[in-house]
Design a protein around this motif. Structure first.
Motif: not given
Length: 331
Positions: A171-184, A199-210
């Motif tokens: 998800l972190r790799w996916f998030g970086r691609r999303v943020l790159r799109a927001f550079s447009l 960043l909040e989504l990555e943190e919360a999702t890590a909690t869910v997957t744990g």
């Protein structure tokens, strides 16, 4: 929203009439009202089982994230997600609807979205094994799917596994691609908000997957139960209600493959496509005069009932919120 629902009804009705005209008689659809009432009771029981599995899945995900959510409130969020999916192209409103509903239950923005996203991870895990199994089973079983299509099993399974792995572990790799799109240029003004959200989504999702292995096993069982119960509604109407000579496992496999295709069709809830595809598949194994009314009953129960229940549970307000977020460009 009213126009979307109307378009969905028109597409479904036109598809069913076309099926009845090409493969039988329009009057065949009237068999729906003369079928055994036991089929209706079984179908509604399967529908409630599917809703219960969906609600329990959200409740278990919430507990894994450290938030309390009852199964009943989880079922409400699940049903509102189905309502939103039914009135949006390719079911795209499902996740925003679940997230907004969970937000109204007091969850944080990131936690509600992480739970909504994780339902897709669970769905992809289910599709990764069930879709290849369905393709192989139907191709080798003969009669419904051409044997030459068995080669599709491997690439389909690989695609679902890849998507599942990306969301579950990258998800972190996916998030970086999303943020790159927001550079447009057109999206740059929203980059700060998008950065915080990712960043909040990555943190919360890590909690869910744990969660524990037992929790994840239960989540996958609930996911299978949610989908298969919904698919079995067609079998109940076709066999118990109308006497079509269909077997359970091949029927579930066909409905699964038809439902997967709906994600690629840009009509509300797959309307039009679902009716035509299901009828085309099943009329190779049974009398079209029995299949057309079974398809109608299945869609009325599994699809259009959610359109009726959604506004009662707050779907109208939810639709306005989603429309407002779309106009405002909110993430």
């Amino acid at each position: 929203m009213i126009r979307t629902i109307l378009a969905s009804v028109i597409l479904s009705a036109a598809s069913l009439v076309l099926v009845a005209v090409l493969l039988g008689e329009p009057a065949d659809l009237l068999r729906l009202w003369h079928q055994d009432r036991a089929a209706l009771r079984v179908a509604l029981g399967l529908l409630m089982a599917s809703y219960a599995c969906g609600g329990a899945r959200l409740a278990l995900l919430a507990r894994a994230a450290g938030v309390r959510l009852s199964v009943l409130r989880g079922a409400r969020a699940h049903l509102l997600g189905l309502f939103a999916a039914a009135v949006t192209p390719s079911g795209g409103g499902n996740h925003p609807a679940i997230a907004l509903t969970l937000r109204r239950e007091g969850m944080t923005h990131a936690t509600s979205w992480s739970i909504a996203v994780y339902t897709t991870i669970l769905d992809l895990a289910f599709f990764a094994w069930s879709v290849p199994l369905a393709v192989v089973g139907l191709a080798l079983g003969g009669g419904i799917v051409d044997r030459s299509l068995v080669w599709l099993a491997a690439p389909l399974g690989a695609a679902f596994v890849a998507l599942w792995f990306l969301l579950a572990f990258r998800l972190r790799w996916f998030g970086r691609r999303v943020l790159r799109a927001f550079s447009l240029p057109l999206l740059r003004r929203r980059r700060r908000h998008a950065t915080r959200f990712v960043l909040e989504l990555e943190e919360a999702t890590a909690t869910v997957t744990g969660g524990t292995y037992l929790t994840h096993a239960a989540l996958n069982l609930l996911t299978a139960g949610m989908h298969l119960s919904l698919h079995a509604i067609f079998f109940a109407y076709a066999t118990l209600g109308l006497g079509a000579p269909l077997a359970l496992l091949p029927t579930l496999m066909v409905v699964l493959l038809v439902s997967i295709g709906a994600y690629l069709v840009p009509t509300p809830g797959g309307s039009g496509y679902m009716e035509l595809a299901a009828a085309a598949m099943f009329t190779r194994a049974a009398d079209p005069a029995l299949i057309a009314p079974a398809v109608l009953a299945w869609r009325l129960t599994g699809h259009y009932l959610a359109l009726l229940l959604g506004p009662v549970l707050g779907g109208t307000m939810l639709a306005r919120s989603l429309a407002g977020r779309a106009r405002g460009g909110g993430a």
